[in-house]
Write an enzyme that holds these catalytic residues in place. Structure first.
Site, short mmCIF file in Angstrom:
data_model
loop_
_atom_site.label_atom_id
_atom_site.label_comp_id
_atom_site.label_asym_id
_atom_site.label_seq_id
_atom_site.Cartn_x
_atom_site.Cartn_y
_atom_site.Cartn_z
N LYS A 9 0.91 -1.13 0.03
CA LYS A 9 0.04 -0.03 -0.24
C LYS A 9 0.81 1.47 -0.08
O LYS A 9 2.02 1.36 0.25
CB LYS A 9 -0.90 -0.10 1.23
CG LYS A 9 -1.77 -1.10 1.28
CD LYS A 9 -2.73 -1.14 2.44
CE LYS A 9 -3.41 -2.33 2.55
NZ LYS A 9 -4.52 -2.28 4.02
N TYR A 49 -12.63 -2.33 -2.75
CA TYR A 49 -13.15 -2.15 -1.37
C TYR A 49 -14.96 -2.15 -1.50
O TYR A 49 -15.41 -1.92 -0.39
CB TYR A 49 -12.69 -1.04 -0.68
CG TYR A 49 -11.10 -0.91 -0.38
CD1 TYR A 49 -10.69 -2.05 0.31
CD2 TYR A 49 -10.63 -0.12 -0.82
CE1 TYR A 49 -9.46 -2.25 0.83
CE2 TYR A 49 -8.99 0.05 -0.47
CZ TYR A 49 -8.63 -1.28 0.42
OH TYR A 49 -7.29 -1.29 0.89
N PHE A 57 -16.07 3.98 7.34
CA PHE A 57 -14.49 4.13 6.88
C PHE A 57 -14.29 4.05 5.30
O PHE A 57 -13.34 4.04 5.20
CB PHE A 57 -13.65 3.23 7.83
CG PHE A 57 -14.04 1.85 7.70
CD1 PHE A 57 -13.53 0.84 6.53
CD2 PHE A 57 -14.76 1.15 8.64
CE1 PHE A 57 -13.81 -0.42 6.45
CE2 PHE A 57 -15.14 -0.22 8.76
CZ PHE A 57 -14.49 -1.15 7.53
N ARG A 86 -1.19 -14.24 3.71
CA ARG A 86 -2.08 -13.59 4.97
C ARG A 86 -1.23 -13.69 6.24
O ARG A 86 -1.26 -12.84 7.34
CB ARG A 86 -3.55 -14.05 5.20
CG ARG A 86 -4.28 -13.87 3.84
CD ARG A 86 -5.08 -12.56 3.65
NE ARG A 86 -5.97 -12.43 4.69
CZ ARG A 86 -6.63 -11.26 4.92
NH1 ARG A 86 -6.22 -10.45 4.01
NH2 ARG A 86 -7.37 -10.99 5.96
N THR A 92 -4.62 -7.47 10.88
CA THR A 92 -4.51 -5.89 10.49
C THR A 92 -4.28 -5.08 11.61
O THR A 92 -3.43 -3.94 11.14
CB THR A 92 -6.33 -5.86 10.31
OG1 THR A 92 -6.55 -6.81 9.34
CG2 THR A 92 -6.52 -4.42 9.85
N ARG A 103 3.59 -6.79 9.20
CA ARG A 103 2.79 -5.63 10.23
C ARG A 103 3.46 -5.62 11.60
O ARG A 103 3.42 -4.72 12.27
CB ARG A 103 1.37 -5.90 10.20
CG ARG A 103 0.66 -5.74 8.84
CD ARG A 103 -0.79 -5.96 8.93
NE ARG A 103 -1.42 -5.69 7.51
CZ ARG A 103 -2.47 -6.36 7.08
NH1 ARG A 103 -2.94 -7.39 7.71
NH2 ARG A 103 -2.93 -5.87 5.98
N ASN A 113 -1.68 0.00 7.27
CA ASN A 113 -0.99 -1.34 7.62
C ASN A 113 -0.02 -2.06 6.66
O ASN A 113 -0.18 -3.11 6.65
CB ASN A 113 -1.97 -2.35 8.26
CG ASN A 113 -3.47 -2.46 7.29
OD1 ASN A 113 -3.13 -2.41 6.10
ND2 ASN A 113 -4.37 -2.82 7.71
N HIS A 116 -1.91 -5.30 1.37
CA HIS A 116 -3.04 -6.14 1.30
C HIS A 116 -2.70 -7.49 0.63
O HIS A 116 -2.06 -7.64 -0.22
CB HIS A 116 -3.98 -5.37 0.35
CG HIS A 116 -5.15 -6.33 -0.05
ND1 HIS A 116 -6.13 -6.21 0.58
CD2 HIS A 116 -5.13 -6.90 -1.21
CE1 HIS A 116 -7.01 -7.07 -0.15
NE2 HIS A 116 -6.27 -7.50 -1.23
N GLU A 127 -9.50 -10.12 -7.59
CA GLU A 127 -8.58 -9.13 -7.48
C GLU A 127 -7.79 -9.10 -8.68
O GLU A 127 -7.10 -8.14 -9.13
CB GLU A 127 -8.11 -9.09 -6.19
CG GLU A 127 -9.24 -8.56 -5.01
CD GLU A 127 -8.56 -8.79 -3.55
OE1 GLU A 127 -7.32 -9.62 -3.37
OE2 GLU A 127 -9.08 -8.45 -2.68
#
Length: 138
Positions: A9, A49, A57, A86, A92, A103, A113, A116, A127
């Site tokens: 990100k 999203y 949010f 993941r 998260t 993270r 964070n 993704h 995706e």
């Protein structure tokens, strides 16, 4: 081979962590299939999203992911690649992410964070088709 989408990100790119994150994926024996440094458009971000569209949010998510370039990648591995990625990412909330995860090592706050990763085979297919439509058809 099993493929999944990974996005470093804007905060990860801004902090100079894209190479570190890619390196960790490669050291895990995941192979880079496609990658592009791009500023994600609002239109693509809103589709990406869409599941959060009704949440308060949603606008902040879209603003964040579109603010500057992200490194968008497809990686592949032998099985359940999305689950491997993941686990490597960590939870998260960086404050709760295990030491050694991306993270856990580099995260500062939940809203920024770093990375993704698709959360299922189905979301990986969706995706990849969204970000690399030519690749999805092959």
């Amino acid at each position: 081979m099993d493929r999944t989408l990974v996005i470093v990100k804007p905060d990860g790119v801004e902090r100079g962590l894209a190479g570190e994150i890619l390196s960790r994926l490669e050291r895990k024996n995941l192979r880079l299939v496609a990658a592009e440094l791009r500023t994600i458009t609002r239109e693509v971000a809103e589709v990406h999203y869409a599941e959060h569209q009704e949440r308060p949010f949603f606008g902040d998510l879209v603003d964040f992911i579109t603010r500057s370039p992200s490194l968008v990648m497809v990686v592949e591995g032998p099985k359940d690649t999305f689950a491997v990625v993941r686990l490597m990412m960590g939870t998260t909330n960086p404050a709760e992410a295990a030491p050694g995860t991306i993270r856990g090592e580099f995260g500062i706050e939940t809203t920024e964070n770093l990375v993704h990763g698709s959360d299922s085979h189905e979301s990986a297919a969706r995706e990849i088709a969204l970000f690399f439509p030519g690749l999805a058809a092959s």
